[in-house]
Design an enzyme around this catalytic site. Structure first.
Site, PDB file in Angstrom:
ATOM      1  N   ASP A  34      38.464 -12.153 -71.391  1.00 16.48           N
ATOM      2  CA  ASP A  34      38.488 -11.015 -71.616  1.00 16.48           C
ATOM      3  C   ASP A  34      39.626 -10.614 -70.404  1.00 16.48           C
ATOM      4  OD1 ASP A  34      37.086 -10.876 -73.877  1.00 16.48           O
ATOM      5  OD2 ASP A  34      35.115 -10.397 -72.168  1.00 16.48           O
TER       6      ASP A  34
ATOM      7  N   HIS B  40      39.701  -4.216 -67.647  1.00 20.66           N
ATOM      8  CA  HIS B  40      39.134  -4.522 -68.033  1.00 20.66           C
ATOM      9  C   HIS B  40      39.932  -4.236 -69.577  1.00 20.66           C
ATOM     10  CE1 HIS B  40      34.788  -5.108 -70.066  1.00 20.66           C
ATOM     11  NE2 HIS B  40      34.777  -5.198 -69.583  1.00 20.66           N
ATOM     12  N   TYR B  41      38.870  -5.556 -70.193  1.00 15.79           N
ATOM     13  CA  TYR B  41      39.883  -5.565 -71.868  1.00 15.79           C
ATOM     14  C   TYR B  41      39.114  -3.836 -72.316  1.00 15.79           C
ATOM     15  CZ  TYR B  41      35.124  -6.886 -74.500  1.00 15.79           C
ATOM     16  OH  TYR B  41      34.071  -6.358 -74.556  1.00 15.79           O
TER      17      TYR B  41
ATOM     18  N   ASP C 140      33.639 -19.223 -68.298  1.00 16.27           N
ATOM     19  CA  ASP C 140      32.794 -19.996 -67.523  1.00 16.27           C
ATOM     20  C   ASP C 140      32.149 -20.186 -67.711  1.00 16.27           C
ATOM     21  OD1 ASP C 140      35.860 -21.282 -66.876  1.00 16.27           O
ATOM     22  OD2 ASP C 140      35.546 -20.859 -65.175  1.00 16.27           O
TER      23      ASP C 140
ATOM     24  N   ARG D 135      32.784  -6.888 -85.619  1.00 19.90           N
ATOM     25  CA  ARG D 135      33.704  -6.019 -84.731  1.00 19.90           C
ATOM     26  C   ARG D 135      34.019  -7.618 -84.089  1.00 19.90           C
ATOM     27  NH1 ARG D 135      31.771  -2.551 -80.569  1.00 19.90           N
ATOM     28  NH2 ARG D 135      31.768  -4.192 -79.358  1.00 19.90           N
TER      29      ARG D 135
ATOM     30  N   ILE E  41      35.315 -10.153 -85.498  1.00 16.42           N
ATOM     31  CA  ILE E  41      35.623 -10.428 -87.016  1.00 16.42           C
ATOM     32  C   ILE E  41      37.381  -9.142 -87.139  1.00 16.42           C
ATOM     33  CG2 ILE E  41      36.065 -10.671 -89.701  1.00 16.42           C
ATOM     34  CD1 ILE E  41      33.548 -11.214 -89.072  1.00 16.42           C
ATOM     35  N   GLY E  42      37.269  -8.525 -86.740  1.00 15.48           N
ATOM     36  CA  GLY E  42      37.699  -7.420 -86.224  1.00 15.48           C
ATOM     37  C   GLY E  42      39.271  -7.706 -85.200  1.00 15.48           C
TER      38      GLY E  42
ATOM     39  N   ASP F  61      36.409 -13.058 -80.486  1.00 16.44           N
ATOM     40  CA  ASP F  61      37.108 -12.493 -80.110  1.00 16.44           C
ATOM     41  C   ASP F  61      38.325 -12.966 -78.651  1.00 16.44           C
ATOM     42  OD1 ASP F  61      34.018 -11.906 -80.235  1.00 16.44           O
ATOM     43  OD2 ASP F  61      33.483 -10.477 -78.876  1.00 16.44           O
TER      44      ASP F  61
END
Length: 373
Positions: free
Chosen positions: A91, A43-44, A137, A216, A218-219, A146
């Protein structure tokens, strides 16, 4: 409960790297690698934290950091390079950034096998009519900010390590499409997402853009600008365009920095609203973006004061528990796209991996920008 002698604990942390180590050590003391939330998943969340630890380890050489990261990966990837991951979302790719160092350091072929499985996802993703990769999907025809970080940084690393230069060009094109569909010309900021079909409740009926600038997301985009430029040859024709886009983003960000704290709000451009709130993970990512852009020569030092103010604001927010372990508060949990109230209502937590990983990255760049705070 926060320990009383917070100031004494802070005094022990003399440099940004000391703060980065304190953040890593706190999570190591709290979780085994397999327990990092969400437990036993590729997981990210884990990838963001562990990849920041990996970059810190390259500077300070902590063998226990390397083995902690390896244990996380080895808990999921078997002896043949097989592992379970979600094949329907960008992700799922980000944690693959851990595999390149493991491959180099161990010469174990299963890490490259696993990385190639992730790389092969790019040819299977659904796309918008102009070629933009859907974020997931289950979110058809949508591009989210993101996603450029979640898949793009891995793609560029894979291309460099294993001889696939077309992946860099793919990332450049995805960035161009994302910028085309989500950038706001007035502020230089980026909306969280874009819906090509204009079917989502949050989508503008004319542009398809979502209505808010979520911090976040944009981060993550700011991180990716700097990463693309690190991979891009000096003579590449897209370089001036991406440098300018990064500079425009930084110019946009600093005008919304909170004057009192140096931080940024959950919805970046609405700091005037008392219902909006300061969010630490986006602040860490913005500090990183500004500091790295200065360190890498993409913008000038007039923005240094904003990075320093933001970083000091972050340090003022950090806490310590009864055992003296680092705690990062006020981190927004994982968040989908929505209207203004949607972002305001999102819960916060402490030591969420999104935030701690972002803070460590900010520490690394601030160490280069200003060795002692």
């Amino acid at each position: 409960m926060v320990i009383v002698n917070k100031s004494d604990r802070q005094k022990q942390l003399q440099t940004p790297l000391d703060w980065g180590k304190a953040a890593c050590d706190s999570l190591i003391a709290t979780y085994t690698p397999a327990q990092l939330p969400p437990e036993n998943r590729w997981h990210y969340h884990q990838g963001v934290f562990l990849y920041s630890m990996l970059q810190l380890n390259e500077i300070i050489g902590r063998e226990d950091y390397f083995h902690y990261i390896k244990r996380y990966v080895d808990n999921i990837i078997d002896e043949d390079g097989n592992f379970y991951f979600n094949r329907e979302e960008l992700d799922a790719i980000q944690a693959g950034l851990l595999l390149f160092t493991l491959d180099k350091e161990t010469n174990d072929p299963r890490y490259k096998i696993a990385a190639t499985k992730l790389k092969n996802m790019f040819t299977t993703f659904n796309r918008t009519s102009d070629g933009g990769i859907w974020h997931k999907d289950k979110y058809p025809y949508q591009m989210w900010l993101d996603g450029l970080y979640m898949g793009g940084v891995f793609a560029m690393n894979y291309g460099k390590e294993y001889g696939a230069p077309e992946l860099l060009e793919m990332v450049i094109e995805q960035e161009r499409l994302m910028r085309k569909h989500t950038r706001d010309e007035k502020t230089g900021l980026f909306y969280h997402a874009w819906d090509e079909k204009r079917q989502q409740s949050w989508a503008d009926p004319d542009t398809g853009k979502s209505p808010e600038f979520w911090g976040r997301a944009i981060g993550w985009y700011g991180i990716t600008f700097n990463e693309i430029l690190a991979f891009l040859p000096k003579e590449h024709p897209s370089r001036p365009e991406i440098v300018k886009a990064l500079q425009d983003l930084i110019t946009g960000l600093v005008q919304f920095q909170d004057e009192d704290t140096g931080l940024w709000h959950q919805v970046v451009d609405k700091g005037h609203d008392i219902n909006n709130w300061l969010e630490t993970s986006c602040a860490a990512l913005f500090v990183y973006t500004i500091a790295r852009a200065i360190n890498d020569g993409h913008t000038d030092e007039r923005f240094k004061e904003f990075a320093i103010k933001g970083y000091r604001g972050l340090l003022d927010r950090m806490e310590f528990n009864d055992n003296g372990l680092f705690l990062m508060p006020e981190i927004c949990i994982g968040t989908g796209v929505g209207d203004y109230q949607h972002y305001l209502d999102r819960p916060t937590c402490e030591n969420d991996l999104h935030g701690v990983g972002s803070f460590i990255l900010a520490c690394i760049e601030m160490q280069k920008l200003l060795p002692k705070l």
